[in-house]
Design a protein around this motif. Structure first.
Motif, PDB file in Angstrom:
ATOM      1  N   HIS A  55       0.859  -1.183   0.000  1.00 45.91           N
ATOM      2  CA  HIS A  55       0.000   0.000   0.000  1.00 45.91           C
ATOM      3  C   HIS A  55       0.893   1.231   0.000  1.00 45.91           C
ATOM      4  N   LEU A  56       0.523   2.212  -0.800  1.00 42.45           N
ATOM      5  CA  LEU A  56       1.308   3.429  -0.930  1.00 42.45           C
ATOM      6  C   LEU A  56       0.596   4.587  -0.236  1.00 42.45           C
ATOM      7  N   PHE A  57       1.299   5.238   0.686  1.00 44.11           N
ATOM      8  CA  PHE A  57       0.845   6.482   1.282  1.00 44.11           C
ATOM      9  C   PHE A  57       1.631   7.584   0.596  1.00 44.11           C
ATOM     10  N   ALA A  58       0.963   8.614   0.138  1.00 48.36           N
ATOM     11  CA  ALA A  58       1.651   9.669  -0.600  1.00 48.36           C
ATOM     12  C   ALA A  58       1.186  11.036  -0.121  1.00 48.36           C
ATOM     13  N   ALA A  59       2.108  12.012  -0.198  1.00 49.00           N
ATOM     14  CA  ALA A  59       1.813  13.394   0.169  1.00 49.00           C
ATOM     15  C   ALA A  59       2.422  14.307  -0.877  1.00 49.00           C
ATOM     16  N   TYR A  60       1.650  15.314  -1.261  1.00 52.19           N
ATOM     17  CA  TYR A  60       2.110  16.285  -2.252  1.00 52.19           C
ATOM     18  C   TYR A  60       2.151  17.664  -1.601  1.00 52.19           C
ATOM     19  N   ASP A  61       3.350  18.249  -1.547  1.00 52.67           N
ATOM     20  CA  ASP A  61       3.529  19.581  -0.990  1.00 52.67           C
ATOM     21  C   ASP A  61       3.285  20.605  -2.092  1.00 52.67           C
ATOM     22  N   LEU A  62       2.227  21.386  -1.943  1.00 50.98           N
ATOM     23  CA  LEU A  62       1.852  22.348  -2.981  1.00 50.98           C
ATOM     24  C   LEU A  62       2.845  23.491  -3.110  1.00 50.98           C
ATOM     25  N   LYS A  63       3.444  23.897  -2.005  1.00 57.05           N
ATOM     26  CA  LYS A  63       4.362  25.039  -2.033  1.00 57.05           C
ATOM     27  C   LYS A  63       5.686  24.694  -2.708  1.00 57.05           C
ATOM     28  N   SER A  64       6.279  23.572  -2.322  1.00 51.49           N
ATOM     29  CA  SER A  64       7.586  23.203  -2.874  1.00 51.49           C
ATOM     30  C   SER A  64       7.490  22.303  -4.094  1.00 51.49           C
ATOM     31  N   ASP A  65       6.259  21.878  -4.457  1.00 46.96           N
ATOM     32  CA  ASP A  65       6.027  21.012  -5.613  1.00 46.96           C
ATOM     33  C   ASP A  65       6.799  19.693  -5.487  1.00 46.96           C
ATOM     34  N   LYS A  66       6.747  19.090  -4.284  1.00 47.18           N
ATOM     35  CA  LYS A  66       7.426  17.816  -4.033  1.00 47.18           C
ATOM     36  C   LYS A  66       6.401  16.754  -3.672  1.00 47.18           C
ATOM     37  N   LEU A  67       6.724  15.532  -4.051  1.00 45.59           N
ATOM     38  CA  LEU A  67       5.871  14.392  -3.767  1.00 45.59           C
ATOM     39  C   LEU A  67       6.638  13.432  -2.866  1.00 45.59           C
ATOM     40  N   TYR A  68       6.015  13.030  -1.756  1.00 44.39           N
ATOM     41  CA  TYR A  68       6.622  12.098  -0.818  1.00 44.39           C
ATOM     42  C   TYR A  68       5.794  10.821  -0.794  1.00 44.39           C
ATOM     43  N   GLY A  69       6.471   9.684  -0.726  1.00 38.34           N
ATOM     44  CA  GLY A  69       5.765   8.410  -0.695  1.00 38.34           C
ATOM     45  C   GLY A  69       6.321   7.494   0.374  1.00 38.34           C
ATOM     46  N   HIS A  70       5.479   6.619   0.850  1.00 39.89           N
ATOM     47  CA  HIS A  70       5.835   5.667   1.902  1.00 39.89           C
ATOM     48  C   HIS A  70       5.052   4.402   1.605  1.00 39.89           C
ATOM     49  N   ASN A  71       5.729   3.265   1.508  1.00 40.96           N
ATOM     50  CA  ASN A  71       4.993   2.060   1.152  1.00 40.96           C
ATOM     51  C   ASN A  71       5.016   1.079   2.315  1.00 40.96           C
ATOM     52  N   ARG A  72       3.862   0.480   2.589  1.00 39.01           N
ATOM     53  CA  ARG A  72       3.674  -0.398   3.746  1.00 39.01           C
ATOM     54  C   ARG A  72       2.976  -1.685   3.325  1.00 39.01           C
ATOM     55  N   LYS A  73       3.047  -2.687   4.216  1.00 41.07           N
ATOM     56  CA  LYS A  73       2.369  -3.957   3.932  1.00 41.07           C
ATOM     57  C   LYS A  73       0.882  -3.887   4.228  1.00 41.07           C
ATOM     58  N   GLN A  74       0.474  -2.968   5.113  1.00 37.97           N
ATOM     59  CA  GLN A  74      -0.930  -2.843   5.485  1.00 37.97           C
ATOM     60  C   GLN A  74      -1.379  -1.406   5.316  1.00 37.97           C
ATOM     61  N   LYS A  75      -2.680  -1.202   5.371  1.00 36.64           N
ATOM     62  CA  LYS A  75      -3.237   0.145   5.314  1.00 36.64           C
ATOM     63  C   LYS A  75      -4.156   0.317   6.519  1.00 36.64           C
TER      64      LYS A  75
END
Length: 94
Positions: A41-61
């Motif tokens: 499962h992928l958790f993702a965050a998009y920072d609107l100010k810096s235009d960066k995408l962060y992701g974190h992948n886990r076995k469960q949600k």
């Protein structure tokens, strides 16, 4: 302002390419494919100010996994910086 969402389950499925088949009768994949290695499962965050995408992948949600992702995300910013997080109404966000 940070937009957060999750995606999953992700799985690795073998798709035969054009070089894997026989000439006359191509080998077909069964419709009931088993997930031998599980899903992610992928958790993702998009920072609107810096235009960066962060992701974190886990076995469960689960809500615990989601909170861990938010903690990892918080560590990327200075303590004095205020974060505004935009979420949908998925049950693990409660």
């Amino acid at each position: 302002m940070i937009c957060v969402d999750e995606f999953g389950p992700l799985e690795v499925r073998p798709y035969p390419g054009k070089d894997w088949r026989k000439e006359k009768k191509p080998k077909r994949l069964p419709a009931d494919y088993t997930r031998k290695h599980g899903v992610r499962h992928l958790f993702a965050a998009y920072d609107l100010k810096s235009d960066k995408l962060y992701g974190h992948n886990r076995k469960q949600k689960t809500s615990r996994d989601f909170l861990l992702f938010l903690q990892v995300l918080r560590r990327r910013y200075h303590r004095s910086e205020r974060l505004y997080i935009v979420l949908d109404n998925f049950s693990i966000h409660k």
